[in-house]
Enzyme design. Structure first.
Site, short mmCIF file in Angstrom:
data_model
loop_
_atom_site.label_atom_id
_atom_site.label_comp_id
_atom_site.label_asym_id
_atom_site.label_seq_id
_atom_site.Cartn_x
_atom_site.Cartn_y
_atom_site.Cartn_z
N SER A 1 0.84 -1.08 0.06
CA SER A 1 -0.13 0.04 -0.25
C SER A 1 0.93 1.24 -0.02
CB SER A 1 -1.02 0.09 1.33
OG SER A 1 -1.89 1.04 1.05
N THR A 2 0.68 2.12 1.09
CA THR A 2 1.57 3.27 1.03
C THR A 2 2.95 2.97 0.98
OG1 THR A 2 -0.05 4.10 2.75
CG2 THR A 2 1.86 5.48 2.33
N ASP B 1 -4.32 -4.69 6.09
CA ASP B 1 -4.94 -5.60 4.96
C ASP B 1 -3.70 -6.63 4.71
OD1 ASP B 1 -6.66 -6.57 3.22
OD2 ASP B 1 -5.91 -5.22 1.58
N MET C 1 -0.03 1.25 5.37
CA MET C 1 -0.62 1.59 6.22
C MET C 1 -1.95 0.38 6.52
SD MET C 1 -2.12 5.42 7.00
CE MET C 1 -2.88 5.32 5.63
N HIS D 1 -2.84 -1.02 -3.38
CA HIS D 1 -3.94 0.02 -3.18
C HIS D 1 -3.63 1.21 -3.82
CE1 HIS D 1 -4.24 -2.14 1.28
NE2 HIS D 1 -4.80 -2.78 0.13
#
Length: 355
Positions: free
Chosen positions: A179-180, A301, A298, A205
């Protein structure tokens, strides 16, 4: 407790007004605004912010040029606030490559209503950015957005795997979730892989429209083929399939061959695509033929899905804290006992190759 100081740079008076109202209600955030980067630099000379929320297309100086200037002079977490268009996607990917932490999308019309609906997403992005390890972004410089709703598990898309996957096949599968900070991390990983490597399935993401441009960019930089997944695409050696933004991606098996299903569905862990959904499907259909890798991001998930993978006999890896931009997702996987190994980013390609 020190508040997070946020500088909002956007040439739209409506966007500035709405975002100031949203951020002004958060007790841990204080916000100032600037209508373009020239005004922003004047404000930053007097008080440097903790986080910058930055539009891309602005008069006098565009957001990309401003971002590169910031990262060269004093690296600071930047959240890009970009239009949800094909052109906006390509430009925003340049910003991510230059060191931006996350993406918040805004439509061309109905901006005020959209931003009010996305308030929690924006606040989460800013708080995540405030704790980001920006030096790792700067090292690799040449989101995802969170969607708000009830936090469903991967049960919303498919049942958990049984005790064993289907009968053995010789094909290895590598599943990656991030993600991030993941756009830079995936670039660092995929661009060092040789043309001959296992088939790879990836959830990053990102909003819809952004993943196609992201895949095209990686394809141009890598020896392997990288593309946005389409329903029923076969997973092949030397190919990386990236889940399209706004859709879940699951691995399925047909005889000795693996395919992906790309499907609509509810938000899982407030994400679509969800890493947990992908990892669960890999646990179910690939089992010990798979390697699961969870990288910078972050939230949590993917942590439970990686645990399901290791329980099904898969090899599993988490990125280490020192090389992450945000250690949230790997940390949660490690806490669950889901990661057999914890590796720095520069060594994760070895796990992809089965070493």
């Amino acid at each position: 407790m020190k508040k997070i100081s946020v500088l909002l740079v956007d040439d739209s008076a409506v966007v500035r007004q709405v975002l100031m109202a949203i951020l002004g209600q958060a007790p841990d955030i204080e916000v100032t605004v600037a209508s373009d980067p020239i005004f922003a630099m004047d404000k930053m000379a007097r008080a440097w912010p903790d986080v910058i929320v930055l539009d891309v297309e602005m008069p006098r100086m565009d957001g990309i040029t401003f971002l590169r200037k910031i990262m060269a002079e004093r690296p600071t977490p930047v959240v890009i606030c970009s239009s949800l268009t094909e052109r906006g996607a390509e430009t925003t990917l340049q910003a991510l490559a230059a060191g931006a932490v996350d993406i918040i999308t805004k439509p061309q019309g109905g901006v005020k209503h959209f931003l009010l609906e996305s308030a929690a997403q924006l606040l989460a992005a800013i708080r995540g950015a405030a704790g980001a390890n920006v030096k790792n972004l700067v090292k690799r410089a040449a989101a995802p957005r969170l969607e708000v709703g009830s936090k469903l598990s991967a049960d919303a898309m498919l049942p958990a795997a049984g005790s064993q996957a289907m009968a053995q096949t010789t094909e290895r599968i590598v599943a990656i979730g991030t993600s991030t900070g993941g756009t830079q991390a995936l670039e660092a990983l995929l661009t060092v892989l040789p043309r001959v490597c296992p088939g790879i399935v990836i959830v990053q993401h990102m909003p819809e429209k952004f993943t196609a441009s992201f895949a095209q960019r990686l394809n141009g930089l890598s020896q392997i083929e990288v593309r946005e997944a389409q329903n029923n695409d076969r997973v092949l050696p030397g190919l990386a399939l990236i889940a399209p933004g706004g859709k879940h991606m699951m691995l399925v098996r047909n005889g000795a061959y693996y395919h992906v299903q790309v499907a609509d569905g509810p938000l899982v862990n407030r994400h679509r695509p969800s890493v947990d959904v992908l990892f669960r499907s890999v646990a179910r259909f690939a089992g010990k033929n798979a390697t699961g890798i969870i990288m910078t991001g972050m939230g949590d998930d993917g942590a439970r899905g990686l645990k399901e993978m290791v329980d099904a006999g898969a090899a599993t890896v988490a990125q280490d804290e020192a090389s992450c931009v945000v250690f949230g997702m790997p940390r949660e996987a490690i806490k669950l006992g889901a990661a057999q190994r914890v590796l720095p980013l520069q060594d994760i390609h070895l796990a992809v190759l089965g070493k």
